[in-house]
Write a protein that holds these residues in place. Structure first.
Motif, PDB file in Angstrom:
ATOM      1  N   LEU A 132      31.463  35.447  36.235  1.00  0.00           N
ATOM      2  CA  LEU A 132      31.240  36.836  35.860  1.00  0.00           C
ATOM      3  C   LEU A 132      29.999  37.010  34.979  1.00  0.00           C
ATOM      4  CD1 LEU A 132      34.894  38.075  35.246  1.00  0.00           C
ATOM      5  CD2 LEU A 132      33.394  38.549  37.187  1.00  0.00           C
ATOM      6  N   ALA A 133      29.722  36.014  34.125  1.00  0.00           N
ATOM      7  CA  ALA A 133      28.496  36.067  33.323  1.00  0.00           C
ATOM      8  C   ALA A 133      27.279  35.930  34.228  1.00  0.00           C
ATOM      9  CB  ALA A 133      28.504  34.960  32.274  1.00  0.00           C
ATOM     10  N   MET A 134      27.374  35.040  35.218  1.00  0.00           N
ATOM     11  CA  MET A 134      26.295  34.875  36.184  1.00  0.00           C
ATOM     12  C   MET A 134      26.112  36.156  37.000  1.00  0.00           C
ATOM     13  SD  MET A 134      24.115  32.474  37.217  1.00  0.00           S
ATOM     14  CE  MET A 134      24.830  30.815  37.058  1.00  0.00           C
ATOM     15  N   ALA A 135      27.230  36.797  37.340  1.00  0.00           N
ATOM     16  CA  ALA A 135      27.160  38.049  38.100  1.00  0.00           C
ATOM     17  C   ALA A 135      26.486  39.142  37.284  1.00  0.00           C
ATOM     18  CB  ALA A 135      28.560  38.484  38.518  1.00  0.00           C
ATOM     19  N   ASP A 136      26.792  39.208  35.984  1.00  0.00           N
ATOM     20  CA  ASP A 136      26.144  40.195  35.116  1.00  0.00           C
ATOM     21  C   ASP A 136      24.629  40.017  35.118  1.00  0.00           C
ATOM     22  OD1 ASP A 136      28.438  41.477  34.392  1.00  0.00           O
ATOM     23  OD2 ASP A 136      28.624  40.544  32.421  1.00  0.00           O
ATOM     24  N   LEU A 137      24.201  38.772  35.079  1.00  0.00           N
ATOM     25  CA  LEU A 137      22.775  38.480  35.084  1.00  0.00           C
ATOM     26  C   LEU A 137      22.163  38.805  36.446  1.00  0.00           C
ATOM     27  CD1 LEU A 137      20.439  37.309  33.449  1.00  0.00           C
ATOM     28  CD2 LEU A 137      21.132  35.027  34.210  1.00  0.00           C
ATOM     29  N   SER A 138      22.892  38.524  37.511  1.00  0.00           N
ATOM     30  CA  SER A 138      22.361  38.693  38.863  1.00  0.00           C
ATOM     31  C   SER A 138      22.169  40.149  39.250  1.00  0.00           C
ATOM     32  CB  SER A 138      23.295  38.021  39.874  1.00  0.00           C
ATOM     33  OG  SER A 138      23.402  36.634  39.627  1.00  0.00           O
ATOM     34  N   VAL A 139      23.081  41.034  38.809  1.00  0.00           N
ATOM     35  CA  VAL A 139      22.990  42.422  39.268  1.00  0.00           C
ATOM     36  C   VAL A 139      21.760  43.134  38.711  1.00  0.00           C
ATOM     37  CG1 VAL A 139      25.451  42.667  39.681  1.00  0.00           C
ATOM     38  CG2 VAL A 139      24.528  43.263  37.428  1.00  0.00           C
ATOM     39  N   MET A 140      21.285  42.701  37.553  1.00  0.00           N
ATOM     40  CA  MET A 140      20.052  43.281  37.040  1.00  0.00           C
ATOM     41  C   MET A 140      18.900  42.943  37.974  1.00  0.00           C
ATOM     42  SD  MET A 140      21.075  44.772  34.235  1.00  0.00           S
ATOM     43  CE  MET A 140      19.678  45.003  33.143  1.00  0.00           C
ATOM     44  N   GLY A 141      18.888  41.698  38.441  1.00  0.00           N
ATOM     45  CA  GLY A 141      17.875  41.285  39.409  1.00  0.00           C
ATOM     46  C   GLY A 141      18.037  41.997  40.737  1.00  0.00           C
ATOM     47  N   LEU A 142      19.287  42.240  41.133  1.00  0.00           N
ATOM     48  CA  LEU A 142      19.546  42.972  42.375  1.00  0.00           C
ATOM     49  C   LEU A 142      18.947  44.370  42.314  1.00  0.00           C
ATOM     50  CD1 LEU A 142      23.203  42.175  43.546  1.00  0.00           C
ATOM     51  CD2 LEU A 142      21.106  41.970  44.889  1.00  0.00           C
ATOM     52  N   VAL A 206      26.026  47.119  24.614  1.00  0.00           N
ATOM     53  CA  VAL A 206      27.398  47.222  24.109  1.00  0.00           C
ATOM     54  C   VAL A 206      28.356  46.409  24.986  1.00  0.00           C
ATOM     55  CG1 VAL A 206      27.001  49.463  23.049  1.00  0.00           C
ATOM     56  CG2 VAL A 206      27.762  49.358  25.422  1.00  0.00           C
ATOM     57  N   ARG A 207      27.816  45.464  25.707  1.00  0.00           N
ATOM     58  CA  ARG A 207      28.612  44.644  26.636  1.00  0.00           C
ATOM     59  C   ARG A 207      29.725  43.928  25.880  1.00  0.00           C
ATOM     60  NH1 ARG A 207      27.442  39.216  28.114  1.00  0.00           N
ATOM     61  NH2 ARG A 207      28.291  38.590  30.148  1.00  0.00           N
ATOM     62  N   ARG A 208      30.974  44.160  26.340  1.00  0.00           N
ATOM     63  CA  ARG A 208      32.140  43.632  25.631  1.00  0.00           C
ATOM     64  C   ARG A 208      32.795  42.453  26.340  1.00  0.00           C
ATOM     65  NH1 ARG A 208      34.687  49.451  25.736  1.00  0.00           N
ATOM     66  NH2 ARG A 208      33.533  49.254  27.696  1.00  0.00           N
ATOM     67  N   PHE A 209      32.538  42.303  27.636  1.00  0.00           N
ATOM     68  CA  PHE A 209      33.169  41.207  28.370  1.00  0.00           C
ATOM     69  C   PHE A 209      32.324  40.828  29.580  1.00  0.00           C
ATOM     70  CE2 PHE A 209      34.795  45.240  29.954  1.00  0.00           C
ATOM     71  CZ  PHE A 209      34.665  45.126  31.332  1.00  0.00           C
ATOM     72  N   ASP A 210      32.452  39.585  30.011  1.00  0.00           N
ATOM     73  CA  ASP A 210      31.748  39.121  31.203  1.00  0.00           C
ATOM     74  C   ASP A 210      32.235  39.900  32.419  1.00  0.00           C
ATOM     75  OD1 ASP A 210      30.396  37.278  29.714  1.00  0.00           O
ATOM     76  OD2 ASP A 210      31.602  35.554  30.333  1.00  0.00           O
ATOM     77  N   GLY A 211      31.292  40.343  33.230  1.00  0.00           N
ATOM     78  CA  GLY A 211      31.624  41.102  34.424  1.00  0.00           C
ATOM     79  C   GLY A 211      31.445  42.599  34.257  1.00  0.00           C
ATOM     80  N   GLU A 212      31.172  43.049  33.037  1.00  0.00           N
ATOM     81  CA  GLU A 212      31.038  44.490  32.793  1.00  0.00           C
ATOM     82  C   GLU A 212      29.825  45.067  33.527  1.00  0.00           C
ATOM     83  OE1 GLU A 212      31.145  47.665  29.058  1.00  0.00           O
ATOM     84  OE2 GLU A 212      31.104  45.508  28.684  1.00  0.00           O
ATOM     85  N   LEU A 213      28.689  44.380  33.461  1.00  0.00           N
ATOM     86  CA  LEU A 213      27.494  44.852  34.160  1.00  0.00           C
ATOM     87  C   LEU A 213      27.710  44.817  35.670  1.00  0.00           C
ATOM     88  CD1 LEU A 213      24.613  43.125  32.140  1.00  0.00           C
ATOM     89  CD2 LEU A 213      25.633  45.369  31.794  1.00  0.00           C
ATOM     90  N   PHE A 214      28.397  43.790  36.138  1.00  0.00           N
ATOM     91  CA  PHE A 214      28.685  43.632  37.564  1.00  0.00           C
ATOM     92  C   PHE A 214      29.515  44.811  38.069  1.00  0.00           C
ATOM     93  CE2 PHE A 214      31.589  41.634  40.807  1.00  0.00           C
ATOM     94  CZ  PHE A 214      30.645  41.582  41.827  1.00  0.00           C
ATOM     95  N   LEU A 215      30.545  45.181  37.341  1.00  0.00           N
ATOM     96  CA  LEU A 215      31.393  46.302  37.731  1.00  0.00           C
ATOM     97  C   LEU A 215      30.610  47.625  37.693  1.00  0.00           C
ATOM     98  CD1 LEU A 215      34.727  45.408  35.882  1.00  0.00           C
ATOM     99  CD2 LEU A 215      34.254  45.239  38.334  1.00  0.00           C
ATOM    100  N   CYS A 216      29.763  47.785  36.693  1.00  0.00           N
ATOM    101  CA  CYS A 216      28.944  48.993  36.601  1.00  0.00           C
ATOM    102  C   CYS A 216      27.976  49.079  37.779  1.00  0.00           C
ATOM    103  CB  CYS A 216      28.170  49.018  35.289  1.00  0.00           C
ATOM    104  SG  CYS A 216      29.188  49.346  33.833  1.00  0.00           S
ATOM    105  N   TYR A 217      27.410  47.933  38.156  1.00  0.00           N
ATOM    106  CA  TYR A 217      26.512  47.898  39.313  1.00  0.00           C
ATOM    107  C   TYR A 217      27.236  48.346  40.580  1.00  0.00           C
ATOM    108  CZ  TYR A 217      24.105  45.979  43.354  1.00  0.00           C
ATOM    109  OH  TYR A 217      23.520  45.827  44.593  1.00  0.00           O
ATOM    110  N   LEU A 218      28.418  47.780  40.816  1.00  0.00           N
ATOM    111  CA  LEU A 218      29.177  48.131  42.017  1.00  0.00           C
ATOM    112  C   LEU A 218      29.478  49.628  42.057  1.00  0.00           C
ATOM    113  CD1 LEU A 218      31.740  45.175  42.291  1.00  0.00           C
ATOM    114  CD2 LEU A 218      29.625  45.501  43.593  1.00  0.00           C
ATOM    115  N   GLY A 219      29.879  50.185  40.912  1.00  0.00           N
ATOM    116  CA  GLY A 219      30.198  51.598  40.851  1.00  0.00           C
ATOM    117  C   GLY A 219      28.974  52.469  41.061  1.00  0.00           C
TER     118      GLY A 219
END
Length: 227
Positions: A132-142, A206-219
């Motif tokens: 999930l941490a890797m996913a958070d980093l990846s979605v910014m690149g996406l 304000v990231r509170r947990f791994d996967g938060e950016l990933f979920l925001c990206y999907l939405g």
């Protein structure tokens, strides 16, 4: 192969050639160059943010390479499945040689995202990395890659919307006729830019947990595609 693209209300008319240059029989297209630049910018961003996400750069590089291959396979597979009739001959026989010819075009972004995520998941499991941490980093690149990639659609005169007469309409010559359409490539590029800014300036801080950016990206991306 030059296309004329107009924005009548803006007084803009440009000639766009999808071909950047040729070396013998080998043709280099602007689409590929634009995608390559987007990928490079995404990788550079990923490397610059590794420390914040507590991810080793070597591990990120492994995930990038695997994710790139998985993304290409997923994007092509998704496209072929949904346009299966394009890869059958007159007798209905499936043409494998045409199905794998990605150089002739035909990649679907959703398939690329799915393929990249699944491949990244396998790499993270194998190397015992926090997916999930890797996913958070990846979605910014996406987001970065998708912002750039849609301009490749502009160069190719593709992925435009339905006809319209709005002030920002885009004029194209299709089958010898001038039509004015929604510049959907621009809509999505700007939507992704807004998503990137939202994640970078707000959610990331304000990231509170791994996967938060990933979920925001999907939405965010899903909402834009639905619209």
């Amino acid at each position: 192969m030059t296309h004329q693209v107009q924005f009548p209300n803006l007084g803009i008319s440009v000639e766009v050639n999808p071909i950047a240059f040729q070396v013998g029989n080998f043709t280099i297209y602007w689409y590929g160059i634009i995608i390559g630049i987007g990928f490079l910018l995404a990788v550079l961003y990923g490397f610059s943010s590794c420390k914040k996400m507590n991810i080793n750069k070597d591990h990120l590089l492994d995930a990038i390479i695997a994710g790139l291959l998985g993304g290409i396979i997923g994007a092509r597979l998704y496209y072929v499945i949904f346009y299966l009739s394009l890869y059958r001959d007159a007798q209905g026989k499936f043409q494998w040689s045409e199905a794998i010819a990605i150089w002739d075009g035909g990649l679907a972004i959703y398939g690329g995202v799915i393929g990249g995520i699944l491949t990244c998941l396998v790499v993270c499991k194998h190397k015992k990395l926090p997916f999930l941490a890797m996913a958070d980093l990846s979605v910014m690149g996406l987001f970065i890659g998708q912002i750039m990639g849609r301009w490749g659609n502009f160069v190719n005169q593709e992925a435009y919307g339905g006809t319209c007469d709005l002030p920002w309409r885009m004029g194209l010559i299709v089958d010898g006729q001038l039509i004015t359409v929604h510049p959907t490539f621009l809509y999505e590029s700007l939507w992704n830019l807004m998503g990137l800014c939202l994640l970078f300036f707000v959610v990331r801080r304000v990231r509170r947990f791994d996967g938060e950016l990933f979920l925001c990206y999907l939405g965010w991306y899903g909402l834009g595609r639905f619209w």
